[in-house]
Design a protein around this motif. Structure first.
Motif, PDB file in Angstrom:
ATOM      1  N   ALA A  16     -18.988 -36.784 -41.610  1.00 57.06           N
ATOM      2  CA  ALA A  16     -19.216 -35.646 -42.496  1.00 57.06           C
ATOM      3  C   ALA A  16     -17.902 -35.102 -43.044  1.00 57.06           C
ATOM      4  O   ALA A  16     -17.761 -34.853 -44.252  1.00 57.06           O
ATOM      5  N   TRP A  17     -16.934 -34.904 -42.179  1.00 59.51           N
ATOM      6  CA  TRP A  17     -15.647 -34.359 -42.627  1.00 59.51           C
ATOM      7  C   TRP A  17     -14.960 -35.291 -43.618  1.00 59.51           C
ATOM      8  O   TRP A  17     -14.381 -34.845 -44.607  1.00 59.51           O
ATOM      9  N   GLU A  18     -15.033 -36.591 -43.354  1.00 58.36           N
ATOM     10  CA  GLU A  18     -14.380 -37.564 -44.238  1.00 58.36           C
ATOM     11  C   GLU A  18     -15.058 -37.601 -45.605  1.00 58.36           C
ATOM     12  O   GLU A  18     -14.391 -37.554 -46.650  1.00 58.36           O
ATOM     13  N   LEU A  19     -16.377 -37.705 -45.620  1.00 56.52           N
ATOM     14  CA  LEU A  19     -17.082 -37.797 -46.893  1.00 56.52           C
ATOM     15  C   LEU A  19     -16.953 -36.509 -47.698  1.00 56.52           C
ATOM     16  O   LEU A  19     -16.821 -36.543 -48.929  1.00 56.52           O
ATOM     17  N   ALA A  20     -16.969 -35.364 -47.024  1.00 56.30           N
ATOM     18  CA  ALA A  20     -16.786 -34.100 -47.727  1.00 56.30           C
ATOM     19  C   ALA A  20     -15.387 -34.003 -48.326  1.00 56.30           C
ATOM     20  O   ALA A  20     -15.206 -33.507 -49.445  1.00 56.30           O
ATOM     21  N   ALA A  21     -14.383 -34.485 -47.584  1.00 55.80           N
ATOM     22  CA  ALA A  21     -13.009 -34.463 -48.100  1.00 55.80           C
ATOM     23  C   ALA A  21     -12.862 -35.336 -49.335  1.00 55.80           C
ATOM     24  O   ALA A  21     -11.994 -35.098 -50.182  1.00 55.80           O
ATOM     25  N   GLN A  22     -13.715 -36.366 -49.440  1.00 54.23           N
ATOM     26  CA  GLN A  22     -13.691 -37.252 -50.604  1.00 54.23           C
ATOM     27  C   GLN A  22     -14.516 -36.691 -51.767  1.00 54.23           C
ATOM     28  O   GLN A  22     -14.622 -37.336 -52.809  1.00 54.23           O
ATOM     29  N   GLY A  23     -15.110 -35.517 -51.575  1.00 55.58           N
ATOM     30  CA  GLY A  23     -15.891 -34.908 -52.636  1.00 55.58           C
ATOM     31  C   GLY A  23     -17.389 -35.130 -52.529  1.00 55.58           C
ATOM     32  O   GLY A  23     -18.140 -34.724 -53.419  1.00 55.58           O
ATOM     33  N   GLY A  24     -17.839 -35.770 -51.459  1.00 51.80           N
ATOM     34  CA  GLY A  24     -19.266 -36.004 -51.269  1.00 51.80           C
ATOM     35  C   GLY A  24     -19.978 -34.759 -50.772  1.00 51.80           C
ATOM     36  O   GLY A  24     -19.371 -33.851 -50.207  1.00 51.80           O
ATOM     37  N   ARG A  25     -21.282 -34.717 -50.986  1.00 53.12           N
ATOM     38  CA  ARG A  25     -22.110 -33.626 -50.483  1.00 53.12           C
ATOM     39  C   ARG A  25     -22.823 -34.096 -49.226  1.00 53.12           C
ATOM     40  O   ARG A  25     -23.465 -35.152 -49.222  1.00 53.12           O
ATOM     41  N   CYS A  26     -22.711 -33.316 -48.165  1.00 52.67           N
ATOM     42  CA  CYS A  26     -23.249 -33.728 -46.866  1.00 52.67           C
ATOM     43  C   CYS A  26     -24.087 -32.617 -46.244  1.00 52.67           C
ATOM     44  O   CYS A  26     -23.722 -31.445 -46.317  1.00 52.67           O
ATOM     45  N   VAL A  27     -25.180 -33.016 -45.615  1.00 54.54           N
ATOM     46  CA  VAL A  27     -25.936 -32.131 -44.743  1.00 54.54           C
ATOM     47  C   VAL A  27     -25.837 -32.686 -43.326  1.00 54.54           C
ATOM     48  O   VAL A  27     -26.105 -33.875 -43.097  1.00 54.54           O
ATOM     49  N   VAL A  28     -25.427 -31.857 -42.404  1.00 51.54           N
ATOM     50  CA  VAL A  28     -25.342 -32.235 -40.994  1.00 51.54           C
ATOM     51  C   VAL A  28     -26.441 -31.502 -40.240  1.00 51.54           C
ATOM     52  O   VAL A  28     -26.538 -30.271 -40.306  1.00 51.54           O
ATOM     53  N   VAL A  29     -27.275 -32.261 -39.534  1.00 48.48           N
ATOM     54  CA  VAL A  29     -28.331 -31.680 -38.709  1.00 48.48           C
ATOM     55  C   VAL A  29     -27.968 -31.912 -37.251  1.00 48.48           C
ATOM     56  O   VAL A  29     -27.846 -33.050 -36.805  1.00 48.48           O
ATOM     57  N   GLU A  30     -27.774 -30.845 -36.521  1.00 49.24           N
ATOM     58  CA  GLU A  30     -27.409 -30.917 -35.108  1.00 49.24           C
ATOM     59  C   GLU A  30     -28.423 -30.126 -34.304  1.00 49.24           C
ATOM     60  O   GLU A  30     -28.724 -28.979 -34.622  1.00 49.24           O
ATOM     61  N   ARG A  31     -28.924 -30.751 -33.244  1.00 47.17           N
ATOM     62  CA  ARG A  31     -29.988 -30.132 -32.459  1.00 47.17           C
ATOM     63  C   ARG A  31     -29.537 -28.862 -31.753  1.00 47.17           C
ATOM     64  O   ARG A  31     -30.247 -27.864 -31.753  1.00 47.17           O
ATOM     65  N   ALA A  32     -28.326 -28.872 -31.122  1.00 43.97           N
ATOM     66  CA  ALA A  32     -27.942 -27.692 -30.348  1.00 43.97           C
ATOM     67  C   ALA A  32     -26.443 -27.534 -30.145  1.00 43.97           C
ATOM     68  O   ALA A  32     -25.951 -26.409 -30.042  1.00 43.97           O
ATOM     69  N   LEU A  33     -25.702 -28.632 -30.063  1.00 41.58           N
ATOM     70  CA  LEU A  33     -24.324 -28.579 -29.601  1.00 41.58           C
ATOM     71  C   LEU A  33     -23.359 -28.726 -30.775  1.00 41.58           C
ATOM     72  O   LEU A  33     -23.206 -29.813 -31.328  1.00 41.58           O
ATOM     73  N   ILE A  34     -22.697 -27.652 -31.147  1.00 43.84           N
ATOM     74  CA  ILE A  34     -21.764 -27.699 -32.268  1.00 43.84           C
ATOM     75  C   ILE A  34     -20.524 -28.465 -31.836  1.00 43.84           C
ATOM     76  O   ILE A  34     -19.761 -28.022 -30.985  1.00 43.84           O
ATOM     77  N   GLY A  35     -20.334 -29.644 -32.422  1.00 47.35           N
ATOM     78  CA  GLY A  35     -19.248 -30.528 -32.034  1.00 47.35           C
ATOM     79  C   GLY A  35     -19.707 -31.697 -31.188  1.00 47.35           C
ATOM     80  O   GLY A  35     -18.935 -32.607 -30.916  1.00 47.35           O
ATOM     81  N   GLY A  36     -20.975 -31.664 -30.762  1.00 48.02           N
ATOM     82  CA  GLY A  36     -21.506 -32.761 -29.975  1.00 48.02           C
ATOM     83  C   GLY A  36     -21.340 -32.543 -28.482  1.00 48.02           C
ATOM     84  O   GLY A  36     -20.859 -31.507 -28.010  1.00 48.02           O
ATOM     85  N   SER A  37     -21.727 -33.546 -27.706  1.00 46.94           N
ATOM     86  CA  SER A  37     -21.744 -33.409 -26.253  1.00 46.94           C
ATOM     87  C   SER A  37     -20.347 -33.413 -25.647  1.00 46.94           C
ATOM     88  O   SER A  37     -20.105 -32.723 -24.652  1.00 46.94           O
ATOM     89  N   CYS A  38     -19.411 -34.159 -26.226  1.00 46.78           N
ATOM     90  CA  CYS A  38     -18.092 -34.311 -25.601  1.00 46.78           C
ATOM     91  C   CYS A  38     -17.397 -32.978 -25.341  1.00 46.78           C
ATOM     92  O   CYS A  38     -16.988 -32.709 -24.215  1.00 46.78           O
ATOM     93  N   PRO A  39     -17.245 -32.095 -26.340  1.00 45.22           N
ATOM     94  CA  PRO A  39     -16.559 -30.834 -26.055  1.00 45.22           C
ATOM     95  C   PRO A  39     -17.435 -29.782 -25.400  1.00 45.22           C
ATOM     96  O   PRO A  39     -16.919 -28.767 -24.920  1.00 45.22           O
ATOM     97  N   ASN A  40     -18.743 -29.989 -25.362  1.00 48.13           N
ATOM     98  CA  ASN A  40     -19.668 -28.975 -24.852  1.00 48.13           C
ATOM     99  C   ASN A  40     -20.124 -29.220 -23.427  1.00 48.13           C
ATOM    100  O   ASN A  40     -20.080 -28.307 -22.586  1.00 48.13           O
TER     101      ASN A  40
END
Length: 470
Positions: free
Chosen positions: A22-46
């Motif tokens: 998402a971050w890469e495609l947005a930086a290139q000018g793309g439009r992105c929707v990110v759907v995350e169930r609960a953990l902002i940043g994913g399981s690794c940092p949470n």
């Protein structure tokens, strides 16, 4: 029926590869929707890598205090404050979540907290955590669905209020007797940590050794370290039934090579593997196939069986490490830009954060034998590494696999302090095609753990002639 919107890029799951896509495609000018169930940043940092290592380090400090007299610093016995351990972990997690919030606020990204499921090809309906639904049709979809703890089919287990690797990180009390069901990486790490905090700990492993994917000598060395630490390990044990409730009193009926027995404890941690989060989200409606275990079928470019849809990370059967998932992102990113990167032949290292650490890269002896690869094996005890002696931490060993007929390094295992850092040195040599003699003759800083590679490879046996038997 919810209103349908369209978007260029839909990322289902905001874990390691998903968020970077998402971050890469947005930086290139793309439009992105990110759907995350609960953990902002994913399981690794949470709930996974970072918080678990945070708690494990607290346990390391507890162990140093316990052995302070050996370092000339006698102290009074200290009780573990599990609320303090938890708050230290929570503070780190909150900081990481805030970093991710800011990055997801970048131009071009719409971040949705909610549950997504396919209702048609390239069409996802999202049940928003804040209420309501959204239906999204995307030109490209990137799946980063992750996994969750697997629960063995044992009578009474589901009703035992058990702990997984998620709940155990939130304990604000010290278990009197923690029973760990599963002797793999997660089970081993938490077993040692809670023993150091002061719990009585018993590990029940179904197989004949701990950490099943490692060589028997490595597994036995870890078991011996656990025995020294006062951890009871029961191998070859099948759990037949569970009664009671974790957090109060729990009983396990187990069948061992020496007969049946009843094991009682205060808390039960289940660490028996992972299951992909691919069920009941309608993958079949999108033409996305899965294998018999539920992992999404992908090719070497991480493309699914549905056009315009990729799968990354653990749900795609990639090695269950954050660093492997990050490389999944790089493969997808580069191929979207016209590259030809694949997952084929990746050299993925890993580290189990027991103390001392266990790290490996490349082949093990067991894998070499199963693949009929002729190797030379060289090993060296950690006591031969002078840095280990200065630390007073000489348990463990280094072991390398060399091609039988050349100087090529095929694999390296280390059970010792800072193993996770030392395996990076060997991995770099392997990636560069450097013969083991390059590490044998390198001038490493004295005294460091990497210096032990000089000692290890100095003892390597000579190459065998073609046709010569080991």
């Amino acid at each position: 029926m919810p209103e349908t919107g369209t978007v260029e890029n839909l990322i289902l799951g905001g874990g390691e590869p998903g968020k970077y896509i998402a971050w890469e495609l947005a930086a290139q000018g793309g439009r992105c929707v990110v759907v995350e169930r609960a953990l902002i940043g994913g399981s690794c940092p949470n709930i996974a890598c970072l918080p678990s290592k945070n708690v494990i380090h607290s346990a390391k400090v507890a162990d140093l205090l316990h052995h302070a007299a050996a370092y000339g610093l006698p102290t009074e016995p200290a009780a573990t404050d599990m609320e303090g351990v938890r708050e230290r972990k929570r503070a780190m997690v909150e900081g990481m979540v805030e970093i991710h919030r800011k990055k997801f606020a970048a131009d071009g990204i719409e971040f949705l907290l909610g549950e997504g499921r396919f209702v048609a090809p390239r069409t996802v309906e999202v049940s928003l955590a804040a209420g309501g639904t959204r239906r999204i049709v995307a030109e490209r979809i990137f799946l980063n669905l992750g996994t969750h703890a697997a629960l063995p089919d044992v009578p009474g287990l589901a009703d035992a209020a058990l702990l997984t690797a998620v709940e155990v990180l939130e304990l604000d009390r010290l278990p009197e007797h923690l029973i760990v069901l599963g002797g793999g990486y997660v089970g081993a790490e938490f077993a040692q940590a809670f023993r150091r905090f002061g719990s009585r700990v018993t590990v029940i492993e179904y197989g004949p050794q701990l950490i099943a994917r490692e060589d028997p000598d490595v597994a036995e060395a870890v078991r011996a370290i656990f025995a020294e630490d006062g951890i009871d390990v029961i191998l070859g044990a099948a759990t037949k039934a569970v009664s009671g409730r974790s957090g109060d009193r729990v009983r396990l009926q187990i069948e061992t090579p020496h007969g049946e027995r009843t094991l009682e404890g205060s808390d039960l941690l289940v660490a028996a593997g992972r299951t992909p989060n691919t069920h009941v989200i309608g993958l079949e409606l999108a033409g996305i196939e899965c294998d018999a275990r539920g992992y999404i079928t992908v090719n070497e470019r991480l493309e699914t069986t549905a056009p315009g849809i990729w799968a990354t990370g653990e749900c795609a059967g990639s090695p269950q490490f954050t660093h492997a998932a990050f490389d999944d992102f790089r493969i997808v990113r580069d191929n979207l830009a016209g590259g030809e990167r694949t997952t084929r032949g990746r050299l993925v290292p890993y580290c189990m954060f027991v103390d001392p650490e266990l790290g490996r890269v490349g082949l093990s002896e067991t894998e070499a034998r199963s693949q009929n690869i002729d190797v030379r094996v060289v090993s060296s005890p950690m006591g031969s590494v002078l840095r280990a002696r200065t630390l007073g931490e000489t348990r463990g060993f280094m072991k390398a696999l060399l091609d039988a007929h050349s100087d090529r390094i095929l694999g390296f295992t280390m059970l010792g302090p800072n193993a996770g850092e030392v395996i990076a040195v060997v991995q770099t040599a392997m990636l560069a095609g450097l013969p083991f003699t390059g590490l044998r003759d390198a001038i490493f800083t004295h005294p460091t753990m990497a210096e032990g590679l000089n000692v290890l490879f100095a003892n390597a046996p000579a190459p065998r002639r073609q046709g010569e038997k080991s």
